[in-house]
Write an enzyme that holds these catalytic residues in place. Structure first.
Site, short mmCIF file in Angstrom:
data_model
loop_
_atom_site.label_atom_id
_atom_site.label_comp_id
_atom_site.label_asym_id
_atom_site.label_seq_id
_atom_site.Cartn_x
_atom_site.Cartn_y
_atom_site.Cartn_z
N HIS A 1 -0.55 9.06 -0.49
CA HIS A 1 -1.40 8.83 -1.66
C HIS A 1 -1.37 7.38 -2.13
O HIS A 1 -2.40 6.76 -2.34
CB HIS A 1 -0.99 9.76 -2.80
CG HIS A 1 -1.82 9.60 -4.03
ND1 HIS A 1 -1.57 8.63 -4.98
CD2 HIS A 1 -2.93 10.25 -4.45
CE1 HIS A 1 -2.48 8.71 -5.94
NE2 HIS A 1 -3.32 9.68 -5.63
N HIS B 1 -4.63 20.61 -3.62
CA HIS B 1 -4.58 19.16 -3.86
C HIS B 1 -3.41 18.50 -3.12
O HIS B 1 -2.33 19.07 -3.01
CB HIS B 1 -4.42 18.96 -5.37
CG HIS B 1 -4.44 17.56 -5.84
ND1 HIS B 1 -3.55 17.08 -6.77
CD2 HIS B 1 -5.25 16.52 -5.54
CE1 HIS B 1 -3.81 15.81 -7.03
NE2 HIS B 1 -4.85 15.44 -6.29
#
Ligand code: G3P
Ligand code: MG
Length: 246
Positions: free
Chosen positions: A56, A14
């Site tokens: 992100h 991730h």
């Protein structure tokens, strides 16, 4: 309908780096490769001048020493930021990677890519189109194509139009009744669902539709085992110890 065998590794690291390094950095991808991981998920957005890079959040504060909206700065300014010191002094001066730099590292180390298209506000279509077109070029000739994913329907539609040959996954933070209509309209090959939303009925419905099922973010072996038993095809994890299982 039954789904074909899942063509990518079953564990996906991730945010580019897992738990050993600052997220969405080349250092993280390198550590993931050294840990034995085979596939990496990372988040891609556009700079003010249209360069795809890894980050992100919509803003720079949490994971860099910059300030404000990430898409307000040109790539030249973004590329000078420190994206590692927030995590540990050992990673000070680690830069934000461009998508091109990340693809080069992944290709060099034989890692598959799960490219999450993470558009800034109002930039869904241009981010989807640019990231997909660049991925088609940057990952050309790799044994497995990159899997493009997004929570944004508009970004996935633009990605489909720009590079229809690349596989796509629809990310769902929460289950909703429109999932199948959206998946069919976008011609995705997979649903990518938060693991707490999974039920046996939903797993069956997704596979019944001929789609693969990915899930995130699973960081302990017991939860993973329960999800594998339900029939999930791939799991996204921060835990390099799990991702190193291949
Ligand atoms: O692709 C799964 C996961 O990355 C989605 O959540 O917020 O970590 O990008 P997030
Ligand atoms: Mg992501």
């Amino acid at each position: 309908m039954t789904t074909a065998p899942f063509p990518w590794p079953r564990w996906i690291v991730h945010r580019g780096g897992g738990d050993a390094a600052p997220e969405n950095t080349l250092a993280g991808m390198l550590l993931a490769a050294f840990a034995g991981a085979k596939m990496v998920e990372f988040d891609v957005r556009l700079s003010a001048d249209g360069v795809p890079f890894l980050l992100h959040d919509d803003t720079l504060e949490r994971t860099t020493d910059g300030h404000g909206p990430a898409d307000a700065l040109p790539w030249k300014a973004l590329s000078r930021l420190d994206a590692g010191a927030w995590f540990s002094p050992r990673f000070a001066d680690e830069p934000l990677p461009s998508l091109a730099d990340a693809a080069q590292l992944l290709n060099d180390h034989g890692l598959c890519a799960n490219v999450e298209i993470k558009p800034g506000p109002g930039r869904e279509a241009d981010t989807g189109a640019r990231v997909a077109a660049d991925c088609a070029r940057l990952f050309a000739g790799q044994p497995q194509p990159p899997l493009l994913s997004s929570f944004s329907v508009a970004a996935l539609a633009a990605a489909r139009d720009a590079a229809p040959q690349l596989p796509r996954a629809l990310l769902l933070a929460e289950w909703h009744d429109d999932w199948l209509a959206q998946a069919q309209a976008l011609s995705v090959c997979a649903i990518d669902l938060g693991w707490r939303e999974l039920t046996a009925e939903r797993v069956a419905a997704i596979h019944q539709a001929g789609l693969w099922l990915l899930s995130w973010t699973v960081n302990d072996a017991d939860t993973a085992q329960a999800l594998w038993a339900m029939g999930v095809d791939a799991l996204c994890t921060d835990a390099l110890a799990l991702a190193g299982q291949g």
